[in-house]
Design a protein around this motif. Structure first.
Motif, PDB file in Angstrom:
ATOM      1  N   VAL A   1       0.856  -1.188   0.000  1.00  0.00           N
ATOM      2  CA  VAL A   1       0.000   0.000   0.000  1.00  0.00           C
ATOM      3  C   VAL A   1       0.891   1.236   0.000  1.00  0.00           C
ATOM      4  N   THR A   2       0.707   2.118  -0.965  1.00  0.00           N
ATOM      5  CA  THR A   2       1.483   3.360  -1.034  1.00  0.00           C
ATOM      6  C   THR A   2       0.572   4.561  -0.750  1.00  0.00           C
ATOM      7  N   GLY A   3       1.184   5.740  -0.707  1.00  0.00           N
ATOM      8  CA  GLY A   3       0.393   6.963  -0.519  1.00  0.00           C
ATOM      9  C   GLY A   3       0.201   7.373   0.932  1.00  0.00           C
ATOM     10  N   LEU A   4       0.800   6.620   1.860  1.00  0.00           N
ATOM     11  CA  LEU A   4       0.697   6.962   3.281  1.00  0.00           C
ATOM     12  C   LEU A   4       2.039   7.492   3.781  1.00  0.00           C
ATOM     13  N   THR A   5       2.034   8.609   4.488  1.00  0.00           N
ATOM     14  CA  THR A   5       3.252   9.113   5.098  1.00  0.00           C
ATOM     15  C   THR A   5       3.549   8.312   6.354  1.00  0.00           C
ATOM     16  N   MET A   6       4.748   8.478   6.895  1.00  0.00           N
ATOM     17  CA  MET A   6       5.124   7.768   8.112  1.00  0.00           C
ATOM     18  C   MET A   6       4.187   8.102   9.267  1.00  0.00           C
ATOM     19  N   THR A   7       3.752   9.355   9.350  1.00  0.00           N
ATOM     20  CA  THR A   7       2.890   9.774  10.466  1.00  0.00           C
ATOM     21  C   THR A   7       1.456   9.255  10.329  1.00  0.00           C
ATOM     22  N   GLU A   8       1.117   8.741   9.156  1.00  0.00           N
ATOM     23  CA  GLU A   8      -0.243   8.234   8.933  1.00  0.00           C
ATOM     24  C   GLU A   8      -0.368   6.738   9.179  1.00  0.00           C
ATOM     25  N   ILE A   9       0.748   6.074   9.454  1.00  0.00           N
ATOM     26  CA  ILE A   9       0.731   4.614   9.614  1.00  0.00           C
ATOM     27  C   ILE A   9      -0.124   4.189  10.803  1.00  0.00           C
ATOM     28  N   ARG A  10       0.063   4.834  11.934  1.00  0.00           N
ATOM     29  CA  ARG A  10      -0.676   4.447  13.147  1.00  0.00           C
ATOM     30  C   ARG A  10      -2.191   4.498  12.914  1.00  0.00           C
ATOM     31  N   GLY A  11      -2.655   5.634  12.380  1.00  0.00           N
ATOM     32  CA  GLY A  11      -4.093   5.787  12.137  1.00  0.00           C
ATOM     33  C   GLY A  11      -4.613   4.779  11.131  1.00  0.00           C
ATOM     34  N   ALA A  12      -3.798   4.466  10.116  1.00  0.00           N
ATOM     35  CA  ALA A  12      -4.209   3.515   9.087  1.00  0.00           C
ATOM     36  C   ALA A  12      -4.354   2.113   9.676  1.00  0.00           C
ATOM     37  N   ILE A  13      -3.490   1.756  10.620  1.00  0.00           N
ATOM     38  CA  ILE A  13      -3.600   0.446  11.279  1.00  0.00           C
ATOM     39  C   ILE A  13      -4.822   0.427  12.197  1.00  0.00           C
ATOM     40  N   GLU A  14      -4.999   1.486  12.957  1.00  0.00           N
ATOM     41  CA  GLU A  14      -6.145   1.574  13.876  1.00  0.00           C
ATOM     42  C   GLU A  14      -7.479   1.508  13.135  1.00  0.00           C
ATOM     43  N   ASN A  15      -7.523   2.067  11.914  1.00  0.00           N
ATOM     44  CA  ASN A  15      -8.751   2.078  11.122  1.00  0.00           C
ATOM     45  C   ASN A  15      -8.849   0.901  10.159  1.00  0.00           C
ATOM     46  N   ASP A  16      -7.980  -0.091  10.349  1.00  0.00           N
ATOM     47  CA  ASP A  16      -7.994  -1.327   9.562  1.00  0.00           C
ATOM     48  C   ASP A  16      -7.806  -1.081   8.061  1.00  0.00           C
ATOM     49  N   VAL A  17      -6.994  -0.076   7.738  1.00  0.00           N
ATOM     50  CA  VAL A  17      -6.656   0.181   6.340  1.00  0.00           C
ATOM     51  C   VAL A  17      -5.446  -0.669   5.937  1.00  0.00           C
ATOM     52  N   ILE A  18      -4.507  -0.828   6.869  1.00  0.00           N
ATOM     53  CA  ILE A  18      -3.322  -1.662   6.656  1.00  0.00           C
ATOM     54  C   ILE A  18      -3.084  -2.529   7.881  1.00  0.00           C
ATOM     55  N   ASP A  19      -2.224  -3.528   7.726  1.00  0.00           N
ATOM     56  CA  ASP A  19      -1.883  -4.424   8.831  1.00  0.00           C
ATOM     57  C   ASP A  19      -0.483  -4.161   9.369  1.00  0.00           C
ATOM     58  N   GLY A  20       0.247  -3.291   8.691  1.00  0.00           N
ATOM     59  CA  GLY A  20       1.604  -3.007   9.138  1.00  0.00           C
ATOM     60  C   GLY A  20       2.366  -2.209   8.091  1.00  0.00           C
ATOM     61  N   ALA A  21       3.668  -2.141   8.289  1.00  0.00           N
ATOM     62  CA  ALA A  21       4.534  -1.376   7.394  1.00  0.00           C
ATOM     63  C   ALA A  21       5.907  -2.024   7.394  1.00  0.00           C
ATOM     64  N   GLU A  22       6.902  -1.325   6.870  1.00  0.00           N
ATOM     65  CA  GLU A  22       8.272  -1.849   6.882  1.00  0.00           C
ATOM     66  C   GLU A  22       9.237  -0.678   6.971  1.00  0.00           C
ATOM     67  N   ASN A  23      10.264  -0.865   7.793  1.00  0.00           N
ATOM     68  CA  ASN A  23      11.268   0.184   7.966  1.00  0.00           C
ATOM     69  C   ASN A  23      12.394  -0.347   8.835  1.00  0.00           C
ATOM     70  N   ASN A  24      13.349   0.520   9.161  1.00  0.00           N
ATOM     71  CA  ASN A  24      14.430   0.113  10.053  1.00  0.00           C
ATOM     72  C   ASN A  24      14.012   0.329  11.507  1.00  0.00           C
ATOM     73  N   PHE A  25      14.802  -0.180  12.436  1.00  0.00           N
ATOM     74  CA  PHE A  25      14.470  -0.102  13.857  1.00  0.00           C
ATOM     75  C   PHE A  25      14.354   1.342  14.377  1.00  0.00           C
ATOM     76  N   PRO A  26      15.306   2.232  14.058  1.00  0.00           N
ATOM     77  CA  PRO A  26      15.190   3.605  14.556  1.00  0.00           C
ATOM     78  C   PRO A  26      13.900   4.310  14.136  1.00  0.00           C
ATOM     79  N   SER A  27      13.465   4.113  12.893  1.00  0.00           N
ATOM     80  CA  SER A  27      12.228   4.749  12.432  1.00  0.00           C
ATOM     81  C   SER A  27      11.016   4.134  13.125  1.00  0.00           C
TER      82      SER A  27
END
Length: 336
Positions: free
Chosen positions: A197-223
């Motif tokens: 899923v594209t089109g989501l900024t890093m700050t939008e990931i939490r809300g997207a998971i809470e609203n069942d739009v996505i199940d997760g993301a991918e990144n490095n540990f610090p991010s």
């Protein structure tokens, strides 16, 4: 007598201008040249710390003739693409960007960022510091892009983090994963049975998971840690699917205005900051993992068998995106 006075006057004037000519270069050298470096990460981030070390070494070794002004947090350019344009135009002297941002100008860089290509961090650095990596880095200057590659920096590995445990390719099926806006990343997810899923900024990931739009993301540990995503997607799958290094690059237009000896000092100083940044990255990664675990994150390491499954699943991805780079890819795979 008049003739003697005129000759004396001419001698004095000639001596004056001769002395001015001799002093002029020394006078110019007393005034330092300030060059600007754009860094999109915030102050204190490993690459930003390396930028500051780079600036310190250059000023020290040019006896203050060249000062590098490091501006973090995107103060000089909103994104990496804008920073690169600034270098091409000569408005900026340096920037630190992801290797993927430079691939537009030097296509061989694509070969070093394929999914599940490296066995480990050590494997990647053997490649980058060896003939393959250095040929690609040096090729930036000869590409006609107006850019000069100085050195690689570490950005760790990107990993999936999701709302349910994943131990195998089978467990990936049906998961909706936020990825970077990249056809390669979308095809990687598809090959694993997931949906990118594209089109989501890093700050939008939490809300997207809470609203069942996505199940997760991918990144490095610090991010993952700095965004607090462990609170909503607690399963961090250490699959290390990509290792895309950062690159410190310079402006060819700015270099053309500098003394060749100073350019060599700059290049050498940059090379020396590589190990400095790698160490800072390790420290930051360890800290981020510790904080994430303390806040409920469960790190899942794939078994060797499971990792082979993930690698095997990438065959259609390599066939589609890597055909023109297979000589490089096979050479990378052959390095122990």
């Amino acid at each position: 007598m008049k003739r003697i006075n005129v000759l004396i006057a001419l001698a004095i004037v000639t001596a004056f201008f001769a002395s001015c000519g001799k002093e002029r270069p020394a006078t110019i050298k007393k005034h330092p040249v300030t060059l600007r470096l754009s860094e999109n990460h915030v102050a204190g981030y490993p690459t930003a710390l390396a930028d500051e070390e780079f600036a310190r070494l250059v000023e020290l070794r040019t006896d203050g003739r060249i000062k590098i002004e490091v501006r973090e947090g995107g103060a000089l350019a909103q994104n990496e693409s804008d920073a690169i344009v600034g270098l091409k135009n000569g408005d900026l002297a340096f920037t630190r960007v992801s290797a993927s941002s430079v691939a537009e100008y030097v296509s061989q860089i694509n070969a070093i960022q394929f999914p599940y290509l490296y066995k480990s961090s050590e494997h990647m650095w053997k490649v980058l510091n060896g003939e393959i990596g250095q040929t690609i880095l040096n090729g930036i200057e000869g590409s006609g892009s107006g850019l000069v590659g100085l050195c690689y920096y570490d950005a760790g590995s990107r990993n999936f983090y999701v709302t349910r445990p994943v131990h195998s390719v089978e467990d990936m099926k049906g998961l909706r994963i936020r990825v970077q806006n990249s056809r390669l990343m979308l095809d990687m997810c598809e090959a694993l049975g997931a949906k990118g899923v594209t089109g989501l900024t890093m700050t939008e990931i939490r809300g997207a998971i809470e609203n069942d739009v996505i199940d997760g993301a991918e990144n490095n540990f610090p991010s993952y840690q700095s965004n607090g995503d462990y609170g909503i997607a607690p399963y961090f799958i250490l699959d290390q699917h990509t290792r895309v290094p950062e690159i410190l690059i310079a402006s060819k237009k700015v270099f053309d205005r500098l003394d060749p000896a100073d350019i060599e000092i700059i290049k050498q100083a940059a090379k020396e900051t590589q190990d400095f940044e790698i160490q800072k990255w390790k420290e930051r990664e360890q800290y981020s993992e510790k904080v994430s675990r303390e806040n409920g994150c469960q790190v899942i390491e794939l078994t060797p068998k499971a990792y082979e499954e993930f690698q095997k699943a990438m065959e259609p991805v390599y066939k589609k995106h890597g055909a023109q780079y297979m000589n490089i890819i096979n050479a990378i795979r052959a390095i122990n």
